[in-house]
Design a protein around this motif. Sequence first.
Motif, short mmCIF file in Angstrom:
data_model
loop_
_atom_site.label_atom_id
_atom_site.label_comp_id
_atom_site.label_asym_id
_atom_site.label_seq_id
_atom_site.Cartn_x
_atom_site.Cartn_y
_atom_site.Cartn_z
N UNK A 480 -120.87 1.77 68.31
CA UNK A 480 -121.98 0.90 67.93
C UNK A 480 -123.13 1.71 67.32
N UNK A 481 -123.34 2.90 67.89
CA UNK A 481 -124.40 3.77 67.38
C UNK A 481 -124.10 4.19 65.95
N UNK A 482 -122.85 4.58 65.70
CA UNK A 482 -122.47 5.01 64.35
C UNK A 482 -122.50 3.83 63.37
N UNK A 483 -122.10 2.66 63.84
CA UNK A 483 -122.13 1.48 62.96
C UNK A 483 -123.56 1.14 62.56
N UNK A 484 -124.49 1.19 63.53
CA UNK A 484 -125.89 0.89 63.22
C UNK A 484 -126.46 1.91 62.25
N UNK A 495 -112.01 10.04 64.34
CA UNK A 495 -112.05 9.65 65.75
C UNK A 495 -110.65 9.44 66.30
N UNK A 496 -110.53 9.59 67.63
CA UNK A 496 -109.30 9.28 68.34
C UNK A 496 -109.51 8.07 69.25
N UNK A 497 -110.70 7.49 69.21
CA UNK A 497 -111.03 6.40 70.11
C UNK A 497 -110.99 5.06 69.38
N UNK A 498 -110.21 4.14 69.92
CA UNK A 498 -110.10 2.81 69.30
C UNK A 498 -111.45 2.10 69.31
N UNK A 499 -112.23 2.30 70.39
CA UNK A 499 -113.52 1.63 70.49
C UNK A 499 -114.47 2.07 69.38
N UNK A 500 -114.36 3.35 68.96
CA UNK A 500 -115.20 3.86 67.87
C UNK A 500 -114.66 3.34 66.53
N UNK A 501 -113.34 3.43 66.34
CA UNK A 501 -112.74 3.03 65.07
C UNK A 501 -112.97 1.55 64.78
N UNK A 502 -112.99 0.73 65.83
CA UNK A 502 -113.15 -0.72 65.63
C UNK A 502 -114.50 -1.06 65.03
N UNK A 503 -115.49 -0.20 65.22
CA UNK A 503 -116.84 -0.48 64.74
C UNK A 503 -117.02 -0.16 63.25
#
Length: 560
Positions: A480-484, A495-503
């Motif tokens: 969310x931080x990177x998306x903002x 990234x290796x994290x789905x939660x990061x990639x989804x954003x």
Amino acid sequence: MLISLTLHQFALVDEHELALDSGFNVITGETGAGKSLLLDALALCSGERAASSMVRHGAAAADIFALFDVTDNALVQAWFAAHERSLEDDEVLIRRQLSQNGRSKAWLNGAPVSIAELKELGALLINIHSQHAQQALLKPQFVVEWLDDMAKLTPLAKTVAEKFSQYQALKRTAAGLAEREAQRADRIQLLQNQLSDVAPLLNVDYGEIEAEHEELSNIEALMQEASHALHLLDNDTDAPDVMTLIGQAIKICDQQVGVSATFSQASEQLYLAQQQLMDVTNALSDYAEQQLPDPERLQSLNELIALGHRLSRKHHLPANELIAEAKVWQAQLEALENEPTSEDLTAQIKEAWQTYLTAAQDLTKKRQQAAPEIANKLVEKLKPLALPNARCEFVFTKKASDNLFNAQGTHDIELLFSANVGMPMQPLHKIASGGELSRMALVMQVLEVTHADYHAAKPMLVFDEVDVGISGATAQVVGELLRSLGDTQQLLAITHQAQVAAQAHQHILVKKHHDEQSKSELIILTDDAKVDELARMSGGVVITDVTRRHAQSLLDAINF
């Protein structure tokens, strides 16, 4: 922003053109698929060193093309103006070519560009944050430079470093000078003696002196020769002379002027010859009848010639070259006499130290004033990243003695951290876990790139494995931080994290194919393909309905 990146025979990619989104772009893929090759390509377009191993096996060369839109980017436009380069349509095209022989070339909007220039421009277009940023946090130098950057004290910090360097240079000069002073005095005395020796020769032309001495030494014989030559030209005896004969020739030619032009021309030339011979006879007459020279002048010339011979033998140089060498001695003497003594430098060193100290104390004061607010900003950004009890503080410790003051200033600066209630804050390297360091590094990078001075440049931000050491809900907050951040600035992150990639605003999958020769494919994912990739990242090799529904829920939770 980066519009497109084209790779040709680069690493595992044979040919691909990738269009980038203006917001948050994410790169995912299996380990070893070649995710970092995009970052490597961007680094090369920023002027980093190239390696022949980056050329695809079997190809002669690799090419990378990076197209940027620099509309409203005043810093890039100013760079083009300063380097007298053309910037059309607010677009910048960088081409970097690598050869198998290890050589590389670069072009900027079609014109050759040096790697040094490319590095300057690249810093305005791309900012790459390494996955090793968390290790950098453990170095005191990094913390100090980051604090200065955030507090807009970098120019003052550079001034302090320069003043310290000037002070150190004066100290080195004084130390060397003290050792050389005895030799310097001896050298000055030697040069003074040498110049005193040759002083009589410095204001004369030695070649002219030698010529005059030669003439005066033979003046009586030369006067006799002048009389003999004069007798042949003009005399009052019955013997024929040149003037009489030429007069007869003129008379003959004058009588035939009306008959032939040849006689007319001959007459004119004879009249000219007669005038020149009259000038010669007058000069020879004066020379033959002159008074003998002053014996004192001949004695003076004898002394100068003798001095020249003596000094020539002494210094192993011809006399005329000795005079030129004396000018070198004079310059050396003046330089030595004007060189400051150790006593002179003592005052300069004291002044330089005071100048450094004043600037360093001012820097420390401003750092201390800015530090609490910057620490609070760190805490505000850390708390949502599963660190609700995070505390940070910059601690300033004056160095034990003046001798330990350095280019960074008069104080050591440490960033203290605590993640737990009731636990004292300590230096990061003593208590922070890998995940905590990763989050701290991320927050510091985000704060750095969003402060006013940096944001004015608007470079593309590149994060290499920014989410190392985090997972779960924390990873989602990072995303969310990177998306903002991507709402106002272009980002590219691995990234290796789905939660990061989804954003991400755009999801790029790097997939390796094992055919006759391995190659990587870059795929922009949409809809179901994006869900499948997020499911793979969440659940592993086997994608089930459960992992797919989880992946879809990650996307549904985003307010697009």
